[in-house]
Design a protein around this motif. Sequence first.
Motif, PDB file in Angstrom:
ATOM      1  N   SER A 103       0.972  -0.998   0.016  1.00  0.00           N
ATOM      2  CA  SER A 103      -0.010  -0.104  -0.167  1.00  0.00           C
ATOM      3  C   SER A 103       0.918   1.239  -0.050  1.00  0.00           C
ATOM      4  O   SER A 103       0.396   2.189  -0.541  1.00  0.00           O
ATOM      5  N   LYS A 104       2.113   1.098   0.832  1.00  0.00           N
ATOM      6  CA  LYS A 104       2.996   2.320   0.775  1.00  0.00           C
ATOM      7  C   LYS A 104       3.364   2.582  -0.577  1.00  0.00           C
ATOM      8  O   LYS A 104       3.600   3.691  -0.988  1.00  0.00           O
ATOM      9  N   SER A 105       3.975   1.552  -1.256  1.00  0.00           N
ATOM     10  CA  SER A 105       4.468   1.518  -2.535  1.00  0.00           C
ATOM     11  C   SER A 105       3.469   2.071  -3.508  1.00  0.00           C
ATOM     12  O   SER A 105       3.993   2.986  -4.525  1.00  0.00           O
ATOM     13  N   GLU A 106       2.251   1.769  -3.543  1.00  0.00           N
ATOM     14  CA  GLU A 106       1.232   2.257  -4.588  1.00  0.00           C
ATOM     15  C   GLU A 106       0.955   3.716  -4.153  1.00  0.00           C
ATOM     16  O   GLU A 106       0.852   4.484  -5.180  1.00  0.00           O
ATOM     17  N   GLU A 107       1.029   4.119  -2.842  1.00  0.00           N
ATOM     18  CA  GLU A 107       0.726   5.340  -2.860  1.00  0.00           C
ATOM     19  C   GLU A 107       1.924   6.481  -3.265  1.00  0.00           C
ATOM     20  O   GLU A 107       1.651   7.375  -3.802  1.00  0.00           O
ATOM     21  N   ARG A 108       3.138   5.855  -3.052  1.00  0.00           N
ATOM     22  CA  ARG A 108       4.389   6.509  -3.786  1.00  0.00           C
ATOM     23  C   ARG A 108       4.114   6.662  -4.978  1.00  0.00           C
ATOM     24  O   ARG A 108       4.688   7.703  -5.540  1.00  0.00           O
ATOM     25  N   GLN A 109       3.886   5.562  -5.908  1.00  0.00           N
ATOM     26  CA  GLN A 109       3.686   5.627  -7.189  1.00  0.00           C
ATOM     27  C   GLN A 109       2.668   6.520  -7.633  1.00  0.00           C
ATOM     28  O   GLN A 109       2.797   7.217  -8.570  1.00  0.00           O
TER      29      GLN A 109
END
Length: 304
Positions: A103-109
């Motif tokens: 979820s953090k990586s998706e938010e960063r993307q």
Amino acid sequence: MTRHGKNCTAGAVYTYHEKRKDTAASGYGTQSIRLGKDAIKDFDCCCLSLQPCRDPVVTPDGYLYEKQAILEYILHQKTEIAKKMKAYEKQKQAQKSSMQVESKSEERQRVERFKSSENSIVSKPINPFTSGQNKDSETSRSQRSSGEPSTVASAATSSQSLPSFWIPSLTPEAKPTLLKKPSKVVLCPMSGRPIKMNELITVRFTPIDPSLERVALLNRQERYVCAVTRDVLGNSVPCSVLRPSGSVVTQECVEKLIKKDLTDPVTGDKLTDKDIIPLQRGGTGFAASGVDLSAKEARPVMQV
């Protein structure tokens, strides 16, 4: 055919007698064997240790166990369930942490995509002297790129997607199997139903001679009798256990005497149908109930 013709082995036909003779000599075919007494569990033996019970207890389903053996089994199963539950909780925590990282990586993307889209909106100053040259260079680049074959790019992408056992980065990997949530219920090793310590009923066998010691009693073939009729108990005699007193009586005594007034003849307590527990007779791995005592052993068939 002469008297010795059945033993002739030079004939063109493989006779039934020769087949039986070869079967006995080399071990081919199928054999039906009558099981002996040593292959049958006695009615007063534990279903786990297969030894005569010192402190017998019976389950509500009628299976007899040594008290120490069944308690050790229940405790062992509880420890195994606790280990499986701990592994399941660890897997659950790992899945939760991996979901948080994703979820953090998706938010960063999402933030990066937003920044790139916002940067493309900002207008840049136009130089009138170089704008035409930039357009010509961009058109020539597009023409050059359109002239290149697209098969090279597709081949490169297909080669990258295929797994490889020689390149470490392309080696296929096996994902760990997901553990299911274990059940906290301990099951009976014989019936497969839930079993609890407080449901075990103490059994009191009536010895054939109260003056005999335990060693002398176990050496006898006939050890116990019915608590009411004094009939000798054995594997061929169906028995039942009375829940209030734990006494063992024959099924014939239950049908003819006890079921008339539903009273325990030893203690005088009132009985119900659930208080009369039929004792399961000894069986083997070949015969489930101990009645059918024949076993078949399949062997490779000799090809003619």
